[in-house]
Structures are given as C-alpha cells and as structure tokens.
Design a protein around this motif. Structure first.
Motif, PDB file in Angstrom:
ATOM      1  N   TRP A  36       0.845  -1.207   0.000  1.00 19.72           N
ATOM      2  CA  TRP A  36       0.000   0.000   0.000  1.00 19.72           C
ATOM      3  C   TRP A  36       0.870   1.244   0.000  1.00 19.72           C
ATOM      4  CZ3 TRP A  36      -1.209  -3.912   3.786  1.00 19.72           C
ATOM      5  CH2 TRP A  36      -2.243  -4.749   3.379  1.00 19.72           C
ATOM      6  N   TRP A  58      -4.394   7.484   0.559  1.00 15.87           N
ATOM      7  CA  TRP A  58      -3.980   6.111   0.263  1.00 15.87           C
ATOM      8  C   TRP A  58      -4.290   5.874  -1.204  1.00 15.87           C
ATOM      9  CZ3 TRP A  58      -1.358   3.097   3.620  1.00 15.87           C
ATOM     10  CH2 TRP A  58      -1.376   3.469   4.968  1.00 15.87           C
ATOM     11  N   VAL A  59      -3.257   5.653  -2.020  1.00 12.67           N
ATOM     12  CA  VAL A  59      -3.450   5.582  -3.466  1.00 12.67           C
ATOM     13  C   VAL A  59      -4.316   4.376  -3.836  1.00 12.67           C
ATOM     14  CG1 VAL A  59      -2.266   5.328  -5.683  1.00 12.67           C
ATOM     15  CG2 VAL A  59      -1.255   6.727  -3.867  1.00 12.67           C
ATOM     16  N   GLY A  60      -5.391   4.659  -4.579  1.00  8.94           N
ATOM     17  CA  GLY A  60      -6.227   3.598  -5.123  1.00  8.94           C
ATOM     18  C   GLY A  60      -7.176   2.927  -4.166  1.00  8.94           C
ATOM     19  N   SER A  61      -7.129   3.294  -2.895  1.00 11.79           N
ATOM     20  CA  SER A  61      -7.898   2.542  -1.902  1.00 11.79           C
ATOM     21  C   SER A  61      -9.348   3.004  -1.765  1.00 11.79           C
ATOM     22  CB  SER A  61      -7.238   2.648  -0.516  1.00 11.79           C
ATOM     23  OG  SER A  61      -5.997   1.992  -0.527  1.00 11.79           O
ATOM     24  N   GLU A  62      -9.604   4.258  -2.163  1.00 13.45           N
ATOM     25  CA  GLU A  62     -10.949   4.791  -1.923  1.00 13.45           C
ATOM     26  C   GLU A  62     -11.737   5.009  -3.203  1.00 13.45           C
ATOM     27  OE1 GLU A  62     -11.009   7.998   1.112  1.00 13.45           O
ATOM     28  OE2 GLU A  62      -8.916   7.462   1.380  1.00 13.45           O
ATOM     29  N   ALA A  70      -5.276   1.780   4.459  1.00 14.45           N
ATOM     30  CA  ALA A  70      -6.394   2.726   4.360  1.00 14.45           C
ATOM     31  C   ALA A  70      -7.600   2.251   5.158  1.00 14.45           C
ATOM     32  CB  ALA A  70      -6.797   2.907   2.896  1.00 14.45           C
ATOM     33  N   GLU A  74      -7.149   3.260   8.760  1.00 14.93           N
ATOM     34  CA  GLU A  74      -7.401   4.694   8.949  1.00 14.93           C
ATOM     35  C   GLU A  74      -8.901   4.987   8.890  1.00 14.93           C
ATOM     36  OE1 GLU A  74      -4.590   7.372   6.964  1.00 14.93           O
ATOM     37  OE2 GLU A  74      -6.305   8.644   6.483  1.00 14.93           O
ATOM     38  N   ARG A  98     -16.754   6.937   3.615  1.00 17.58           N
ATOM     39  CA  ARG A  98     -15.347   6.657   3.338  1.00 17.58           C
ATOM     40  C   ARG A  98     -14.999   5.215   3.704  1.00 17.58           C
ATOM     41  NH1 ARG A  98      -9.991   8.685   6.386  1.00 17.58           N
ATOM     42  NH2 ARG A  98      -8.519   7.863   4.882  1.00 17.58           N
ATOM     43  N   ALA A 147     -16.457   2.975   1.142  1.00 18.08           N
ATOM     44  CA  ALA A 147     -15.729   3.042  -0.130  1.00 18.08           C
ATOM     45  C   ALA A 147     -14.456   2.202  -0.073  1.00 18.08           C
ATOM     46  CB  ALA A 147     -15.398   4.494  -0.466  1.00 18.08           C
ATOM     47  N   VAL A 148     -13.756   2.263   1.048  1.00 15.04           N
ATOM     48  CA  VAL A 148     -12.541   1.456   1.184  1.00 15.04           C
ATOM     49  C   VAL A 148     -12.895  -0.029   1.174  1.00 15.04           C
ATOM     50  CG1 VAL A 148     -10.602   0.868   2.697  1.00 15.04           C
ATOM     51  CG2 VAL A 148     -11.236   3.265   2.370  1.00 15.04           C
ATOM     52  N   ARG A 152     -13.503  -1.637  -2.174  1.00 16.74           N
ATOM     53  CA  ARG A 152     -12.340  -1.884  -3.022  1.00 16.74           C
ATOM     54  C   ARG A 152     -11.336  -2.808  -2.334  1.00 16.74           C
ATOM     55  NH1 ARG A 152     -11.513   1.108  -7.302  1.00 16.74           N
ATOM     56  NH2 ARG A 152      -9.267   1.077  -7.110  1.00 16.74           N
ATOM     57  N   LEU A 210      -7.963  -6.108   3.353  1.00 10.35           N
ATOM     58  CA  LEU A 210      -6.811  -5.637   2.581  1.00 10.35           C
ATOM     59  C   LEU A 210      -7.304  -4.649   1.514  1.00 10.35           C
ATOM     60  CD1 LEU A 210      -5.742  -8.203   3.973  1.00 10.35           C
ATOM     61  CD2 LEU A 210      -4.564  -8.781   1.856  1.00 10.35           C
ATOM     62  N   PRO A 211      -7.036  -3.368   1.683  1.00 10.52           N
ATOM     63  CA  PRO A 211      -7.452  -2.400   0.666  1.00 10.52           C
ATOM     64  C   PRO A 211      -6.773  -2.681  -0.678  1.00 10.52           C
ATOM     65  CG  PRO A 211      -6.785  -1.302   2.690  1.00 10.52           C
ATOM     66  CD  PRO A 211      -6.373  -2.733   2.812  1.00 10.52           C
ATOM     67  N   ALA A 212      -7.298  -2.042  -1.726  1.00  9.14           N
ATOM     68  CA  ALA A 212      -6.725  -2.214  -3.062  1.00  9.14           C
ATOM     69  C   ALA A 212      -5.213  -1.980  -3.018  1.00  9.14           C
ATOM     70  CB  ALA A 212      -7.386  -1.242  -4.027  1.00  9.14           C
TER      71      ALA A 212
END
Lengths: 137, 86
Positions: free
Chosen positions: A120, A132-136, B11, B14, B44, B47-48, B51, B80-82
């Motif tokens: 990440w 956070w790149v690409g996560s949202e 993410a 957070e 938010r 959304a996380v 993905r 595990l986020p993107a």
C-alpha cells in the motif's frame, strides 16, 4: 534476489544478481521511482507498507513468469517505509536468451506486482494533505 | 454466530479508526455489514471496503462467497485495501 525490505534499493546490485548467465543475451531491468506529482498535484513523499504475506505473493508472481517465459535469471525487490522523490520503490530484472522474452517477462512481473502483491502507498502532497493511493476509488 | 476479529490494514485501518475489532457474526458479509453499521454508514469506510479483498484465517475469500462462507469461532478476518505497489 526476491524480497521486500526497508533498505534503499540498488540497480547495480540487482543487475549483478542476474547477469552471470553466459547464455543470456538480454537483460531487461525496470525501476519504479517515486514521482513528484500525481494527477496534477505536487507530491512530497510516499509511505509504503505491506501485509505479512507480501513475500509469498511476490514469489507467486515470479513463479508464474517462470512458467510462462524461458527465464534464465530473475530478481524482484520492493522497498517499504518512507521514500522521497526519486527514490526507487521497486526493481525487476530478467535475463533471457533473447530480449523479447526478457522485456515481456519483466513487464508481466511488474504489472502483476502492482495488481496482486499486498503493498500500500500513502501519498503525501505539498498542500499538507495525504491519501492512500487507489484505496478509496 | 461466531465471535470473530476484524483486522484492518492501511487505508482500512485509517477509515475504521481502529486496527482491530471484535464482533459476533455468521458470515463474512454479515461481519462486514455490522462493521459498516457501527460506523453509521460512513461513506469513506464503505468506499474502502468496496475496493478491498478479504482473508479469513489467512485464506482469500472471493467476493461471491462472502455471503455464504460460515465463519469459524475465533476467526480472524483481514481487510486488505486495493493494492498500490510499484
């Protein structure tokens, strides 16, 4: 060389790790570097972090490439921790008899690292914000 | 219902505001629904999650199986986020 760690990455070390194959006629080496902007916003640095399974996943990516291409030597290393602009985040190097296979295998490995290896990227901007790149999405 | 732990990474940690939480749920999707409800539908966080990929006791669970996989007692769900390596 296959691994993930906090130490700065060396193109020379990775190159030397794959170059000692007399029958290899082509070495493709890709270095991913921290860029100073993202979609028009000034970037000041990146924080990379990884899941504990990261090295297992990296090995799987390399094994897939070995099954598909006639690879004679391969290295793939990724850095984690806080990186500044210009720092190298990832290096992939592939040695093959011919350049076409070396380029193609190197491309597959870096593309699959981005898609499937649990790393990440926390991007800090000059205006003090971060994402956070690409996560949202 | 099983007592399970959700562990959030990057993410997701957070957005969740915590690294881990414990709750009771029958399935993966049930546990995630409850986590969303705890945050009153925080967009938010949702959304996380949308993905993210999920591990149950270290094994990846496909999105299609989230509603049907029964969680064992004491299961650890990892969010595990993107990924964004390279």
């Amino acid at each position: 060389m296959l691994g993930v760690g906090e130490a700065p990455l060396s193109v020379a070390d990775v190159y030397w790790s794959v170059c000692d194959v007399p029958s290899a006629g082509g070495i493709a080496l890709f270095a991913g570097v921290v860029r100073d902007e993202d979609e028009g916003r000034a970037v000041t640095g990146l924080g990379y972090s990884a899941h504990p399974s990261v090295e297992v996943c990296l090995h799987e990516v390399v094994e897939k490439a070995i099954h598909r291409y006639p690879i004679q030597a391969v290295s793939a290393v990724h850095r984690v921790g806080d990186l500044k602009i210009g720092d190298i985040a990832v290096i992939v190097a592939v040695a093959c008899r011919r350049r076409g296979d070396a380029f193609d295998a190197c491309r597959q490995i870096i593309d699959q690292i981005k898609d499937t290896v649990p790393v990440w990227k926390h991007q800090r901007f000059a205006d003090g914000t971060a994402e956070w790149v690409g996560s949202e999405g | 219902m099983a007592s399970v732990t959700i562990r959030y990474w990057a993410a997701a940690r957070e957005a969740a505001g915590v690294a881990e939480e414990s709750l009771d749920a029958l399935t993966l999707s049930g546990a995630l629904d409850m986590a969303r409800r705890h945050r009153a539908g925080d967009p938010r966080f949702a959304a996380v999650l949308a993905r993210s990929s999920f591990l149950v006791d270290g094994t990846q669970v496909g999105a299609g199986a989230a509603a049907t996989v029964i969680l064992p007692q004491g299961a650890v769900i990892e969010v595990l986020p993107a990924f964004a390596g390279g």
